[in-house]
Design a protein around this motif. Structure first.
Motif, PDB file in Angstrom:
ATOM      1  N   SER A 291      65.792 -10.936 123.288  1.00 11.07           N
ATOM      2  CA  SER A 291      66.681 -11.875 122.586  1.00 11.07           C
ATOM      3  C   SER A 291      67.805 -12.369 123.491  1.00 11.07           C
ATOM      4  O   SER A 291      68.834 -12.844 123.013  1.00 11.07           O
ATOM      5  CB  SER A 291      67.274 -11.234 121.318  1.00 11.07           C
ATOM      6  OG  SER A 291      66.252 -10.866 120.412  1.00 11.07           O
ATOM      7  N   GLN A 292      67.619 -12.249 124.800  1.00 10.80           N
ATOM      8  CA  GLN A 292      68.611 -12.696 125.774  1.00 10.80           C
ATOM      9  C   GLN A 292      67.925 -13.534 126.848  1.00 10.80           C
ATOM     10  O   GLN A 292      66.785 -13.263 127.224  1.00 10.80           O
ATOM     11  CB  GLN A 292      69.312 -11.499 126.437  1.00 10.80           C
ATOM     12  CG  GLN A 292      70.036 -10.579 125.496  1.00 10.80           C
ATOM     13  CD  GLN A 292      71.299 -11.184 124.927  1.00 10.80           C
ATOM     14  OE1 GLN A 292      71.893 -12.089 125.532  1.00 10.80           O
ATOM     15  NE2 GLN A 292      71.733 -10.700 123.775  1.00 10.80           N
ATOM     16  N   ARG A 293      68.662 -14.538 127.369  1.00 10.84           N
ATOM     17  CA  ARG A 293      68.144 -15.334 128.474  1.00 10.84           C
ATOM     18  C   ARG A 293      68.200 -14.525 129.770  1.00 10.84           C
ATOM     19  O   ARG A 293      69.053 -13.649 129.930  1.00 10.84           O
ATOM     20  CB  ARG A 293      68.963 -16.618 128.621  1.00 10.84           C
ATOM     21  CG  ARG A 293      68.821 -17.565 127.427  1.00 10.84           C
ATOM     22  CD  ARG A 293      69.865 -18.672 127.494  1.00 10.84           C
ATOM     23  NE  ARG A 293      69.759 -19.455 128.710  1.00 10.84           N
ATOM     24  CZ  ARG A 293      68.974 -20.518 128.870  1.00 10.84           C
ATOM     25  NH1 ARG A 293      68.242 -20.935 127.850  1.00 10.84           N
ATOM     26  NH2 ARG A 293      68.940 -21.175 129.996  1.00 10.84           N
ATOM     27  N   ILE A 294      67.310 -14.845 130.690  1.00  7.69           N
ATOM     28  CA  ILE A 294      67.235 -14.102 131.935  1.00  7.69           C
ATOM     29  C   ILE A 294      68.181 -14.643 133.014  1.00  7.69           C
ATOM     30  O   ILE A 294      68.410 -14.014 134.043  1.00  7.69           O
ATOM     31  CB  ILE A 294      65.790 -14.087 132.476  1.00  7.69           C
ATOM     32  CG1 ILE A 294      65.620 -12.984 133.530  1.00  7.69           C
ATOM     33  CG2 ILE A 294      65.393 -15.461 133.017  1.00  7.69           C
ATOM     34  CD1 ILE A 294      64.208 -12.801 134.002  1.00  7.69           C
TER      35      ILE A 294
ATOM     36  N   GLY B  99      72.375  -6.139 133.848  1.00  8.38           N
ATOM     37  CA  GLY B  99      72.924  -7.358 134.445  1.00  8.38           C
ATOM     38  C   GLY B  99      73.222  -8.457 133.440  1.00  8.38           C
ATOM     39  O   GLY B  99      73.706  -9.528 133.809  1.00  8.38           O
ATOM     40  N   ILE B 100      72.959  -8.213 132.159  1.00  3.80           N
ATOM     41  CA  ILE B 100      73.072  -9.266 131.151  1.00  3.80           C
ATOM     42  C   ILE B 100      74.508  -9.734 130.945  1.00  3.80           C
ATOM     43  O   ILE B 100      74.752 -10.877 130.542  1.00  3.80           O
ATOM     44  CB  ILE B 100      72.456  -8.789 129.808  1.00  3.80           C
ATOM     45  CG1 ILE B 100      72.190  -9.976 128.881  1.00  3.80           C
ATOM     46  CG2 ILE B 100      73.331  -7.743 129.142  1.00  3.80           C
ATOM     47  CD1 ILE B 100      71.147 -10.925 129.372  1.00  3.80           C
ATOM     48  N   ALA B 101      75.482  -8.857 131.231  1.00  5.31           N
ATOM     49  CA  ALA B 101      76.884  -9.208 130.984  1.00  5.31           C
ATOM     50  C   ALA B 101      77.512  -9.964 132.150  1.00  5.31           C
ATOM     51  O   ALA B 101      78.680 -10.379 132.056  1.00  5.31           O
ATOM     52  CB  ALA B 101      77.696  -7.942 130.678  1.00  5.31           C
ATOM     53  N   TYR B 102      76.765 -10.153 133.226  1.00  9.62           N
ATOM     54  CA  TYR B 102      77.303 -10.880 134.377  1.00  9.62           C
ATOM     55  C   TYR B 102      77.498 -12.350 134.027  1.00  9.62           C
ATOM     56  O   TYR B 102      76.652 -12.968 133.367  1.00  9.62           O
ATOM     57  CB  TYR B 102      76.362 -10.743 135.568  1.00  9.62           C
ATOM     58  CG  TYR B 102      76.821 -11.482 136.791  1.00  9.62           C
ATOM     59  CD1 TYR B 102      77.916 -11.033 137.518  1.00  9.62           C
ATOM     60  CD2 TYR B 102      76.170 -12.633 137.225  1.00  9.62           C
ATOM     61  CE1 TYR B 102      78.351 -11.707 138.643  1.00  9.62           C
ATOM     62  CE2 TYR B 102      76.585 -13.313 138.351  1.00  9.62           C
ATOM     63  CZ  TYR B 102      77.679 -12.847 139.053  1.00  9.62           C
ATOM     64  OH  TYR B 102      78.107 -13.525 140.164  1.00  9.62           O
ATOM     65  N   ASP B 103      78.622 -12.909 134.475  1.00  5.82           N
ATOM     66  CA  ASP B 103      78.930 -14.318 134.229  1.00  5.82           C
ATOM     67  C   ASP B 103      78.924 -15.066 135.557  1.00  5.82           C
ATOM     68  O   ASP B 103      79.896 -14.990 136.321  1.00  5.82           O
ATOM     69  CB  ASP B 103      80.300 -14.449 133.552  1.00  5.82           C
ATOM     70  CG  ASP B 103      80.657 -15.897 133.242  1.00  5.82           C
ATOM     71  OD1 ASP B 103      79.836 -16.804 133.528  1.00  5.82           O
ATOM     72  OD2 ASP B 103      81.759 -16.133 132.709  1.00  5.82           O
TER      73      ASP B 103
END
Length: 203
Positions: free
Chosen positions: A94-97, A56-60
């Motif tokens: 290293s990514q925001r949730i 789901g990290i690529a969801y904008d």
């Protein structure tokens, strides 16, 4: 491969399939969301079940419309949530949730079935409180069909070593199945508590 090639391969092997369909995983499949949307749309026309395996990290969340084509053709989402605590999530990945939370909420809004997957590492990186809070978040979603907790393993370390990249969880041992099962119980407790609260607020 092109969409037609993938579907031809699917049809060629169809006699061996009892159920299921096409699952797209990665890496991160939403980094190629337009292609996956094209594949899933074509698969749906043939009556093939579609499953998106994603972090789901690529969801904008600022432009949800950019994901309409993909989500409109998705039957099931396998969603990884590493840690519900924003700081822990940032430390480990290293990514925001934020995007992941927004994506889970968007799937709930669209009523797309979701299987949650969570990797249990150890008591430091997955505290009882964090597991319970993860359960509370999941319990607030109406579209959850399953919750799987997997024990952490170090099999991926060799990939980092081969690439000369420092392994972020260096020195941490594999988790056991029993630890993962206990972590799942904590998550389910949080889910139940949240659903009881929501039910009470509706009465």
């Amino acid at each position: 491969m092109e969409v037609d090639e993938i579907l031809e391969s699917y049809d060629h092997n169809a006699p061996f399939y009892k159920q299921g369909g096409i699952t797209v995983t990665g890496g991160e499949p939403m980094m190629q969301k337009d292609f996956v949307a094209e594949l899933f749309t074509a698969a749906k026309k043939k009556g093939i079940h579609t499953c998106l395996d994603t972090s789901g990290i690529a969801y904008d969340p600022k432009h949800p419309e950019n994901f309409d084509a993909l989500l409109n053709a998705t039957d099931l989402v396998l969603l990884d949530i590493k840690n519900i605590d924003p700081q822990k999530h940032l430390k480990v990945t290293s990514q925001r949730i934020d995007n992941i939370i927004a994506f889970a909420q968007e799937l709930d809004r669209r009523n797309i079935p979701v299987w949650i997957r969570h990797v249990y590492v150890n008591e430091e990186l997955n505290t009882d409180d964090e597991l319970y809070r993860l359960g509370e978040f999941i319990g607030g979603l109406k579209n959850i069909k399953a919750v799987d907790v997997l024990p952490y393993h170090t099999m991926g370390k060799v990939k980092y070593d081969n690439l000369g990249i420092p392994y972020p969880l260096e020195g941490i041992k594999d988790a056991s199945k029993d630890q993962a099962q206990e972590a799942r119980r904590k998550i389910l407790q949080g889910m139940k508590a949240q659903r009881v609260r929501e039910k009470g607020s509706q009465n």
